[in-house]
Design a protein around this motif. Sequence first.
Motif, PDB file in Angstrom:
ATOM      1  N   PHE A 164       0.816  -1.213   0.000  1.00 14.42           N
ATOM      2  CA  PHE A 164       0.000   0.000   0.000  1.00 14.42           C
ATOM      3  C   PHE A 164       0.857   1.273   0.000  1.00 14.42           C
ATOM      4  N   SER A 167       1.308   1.568  -3.636  1.00 13.27           N
ATOM      5  CA  SER A 167       0.121   1.146  -4.412  1.00 13.27           C
ATOM      6  C   SER A 167       0.520   0.188  -5.549  1.00 13.27           C
ATOM      7  N   HIS A 188      -7.093   1.652  -4.253  1.00 12.53           N
ATOM      8  CA  HIS A 188      -6.397   1.728  -2.964  1.00 12.53           C
ATOM      9  C   HIS A 188      -7.402   1.921  -1.821  1.00 12.53           C
TER      10      HIS A 188
END
Length: 301
Positions: A164, A167, A188
């Motif tokens: 994350f 991404s 996301h």
Amino acid sequence: MNKEQNAFLNLFIEYLKIEKNCSPYTIDVYKKDIQQFFLFMSKQLLGHVKEVSAQDVRIFLTELFNEELARKSIARKISSLRSFYRFLARENIVESNPFAVVSIPKLESRLPDFFYEEELQHIFRSCDTTSMLGKRNVAILELLYATGIRVGECTKIEMKDIDFSISTLLVKGKGKKERYVPFGSFAHTALESYIENSRSKLMDKNKTNHPFLFVNYKGGPLTENGVRDILNRMMESSATKGKIHPHKLRHSFATHLLANGADMRTVQELLGHAFLSSTQIYTHVTSDYLKKTYMSFHPRA
């Protein structure tokens, strides 16, 4: 299907699973095609796979045409059986491959089916984002469109495959090939919401424990057919005309990237295509896409 045929089919399925790393969906297709041929063998009084000749294959091909199947379906069945007999020859079960001399019918030239951007926007707007399963469904839809990954690749995603901070997603593709694919802000947000508010709750509720990202309502790993069913129900609830399937989102991903200026080599890498020729078909799609957009919005079109 006699016991011997069943044993040969099971050997082939093991080969597809272990050596070819085929998806459950692909294996199921192979299995159905081969079982259909075994039924044909029974009608022709052919007891063993090595008794099949090129003439028998031509008779089988004639029967398929008489059923008025699409050329694509016939080509797939012949390809499945050619692979099956290639495997049998490798294992010294048969001496030759009777399907090797049969040409696959020429396919009609068809462009990939895809969504226009406004169609996708309508589907996204109609999504349920309140329930646990609704959050999961939105995350699946967003991720498939954001990355263009195949449905089999989607169901193989593990929690450790997602970064994350940048991404990016590690995708395990065909032939055990891996690639990194970025995803945008919408995917996301949808993924974080699903993981925080749905995934853990579904797994805790059903006392399950596994590394896979997407889970079913019982907390177990989501299957490819499960993804297809989810997409179909989302399509129905959006009241959008037409059909939806994971590959249509993949086609939309590639089409929209090229239409908005992405270079073909980049799209090839993102899709995980081994050859550029597999990606080039989207140049024809984008031409159609741009023409329709022009005709819809230019004041003097």
